[in-house]
Design an enzyme around this catalytic site. Sequence first.
Site, mmCIF file in Angstrom:
data_model
loop_
_atom_site.group_PDB
_atom_site.id
_atom_site.type_symbol
_atom_site.label_atom_id
_atom_site.label_comp_id
_atom_site.label_asym_id
_atom_site.label_seq_id
_atom_site.Cartn_x
_atom_site.Cartn_y
_atom_site.Cartn_z
ATOM 1 C CG ASP A 1 62.818 54.773 56.032
ATOM 2 O OD1 ASP A 1 62.774 53.664 55.453
ATOM 3 O OD2 ASP A 1 61.832 55.295 56.573
ATOM 4 C CD GLU B 1 52.859 47.948 55.397
ATOM 5 O OE1 GLU B 1 53.788 48.677 55.795
ATOM 6 O OE2 GLU B 1 51.674 48.316 55.413
#
Length: 182
Positions: free
Chosen positions: A40, A123
């Site tokens: 995306d 992350e």
Amino acid sequence: MPEEYRKEQFPPKGVSNRNKGLEWIRKNARSGVIYFADDDNTYDLELFEEIRHTKRVSMFPVGLMPHLGVCTPVVEKGKLINFYCGWIGDRKFPIDMAGFAVSVEFLLTRPRAWVPFLAGYEETGFLVSLQPFEIPDIELLASNCTKILVWHTQTKENDEPAPVDLDTYGHTNLAKLGEIMM
């Protein structure tokens, strides 16, 4: 994704795939750069030219993030001083998955590095697992984080991002990024 995580209200996405990729890299690679690309996102080819020289961990802005319009290291006079991201929480590295790259050589010296199954902390969990690794070790790309080379381009509608607070960030890379986003 393991079954126990599928039942969560906000399941951690892409973790199994990323960890399998890290496993494959550990077995088969000795050099190169790891970048967790997503379907995306839209990429400027310049990003790949820049990340190929990553020695440890490089970071750069990601555009079109909800609420703020960008997720980036905040850079003042060439030095990382903070992060600017829609959700910071108690994350040591509040950065989007598309906003960093890691050298394979660096990863191979950190056998415990992996992406955790913890939604919103994938992350920072991965970057923390690269210890010893600290904020001063980050390599800033995209002209000291003044250019956006990766954009989230999901086909869902988002609110307009808030303008950059120039009173707070006018002396940093965010002033330049604010011009790009307008």
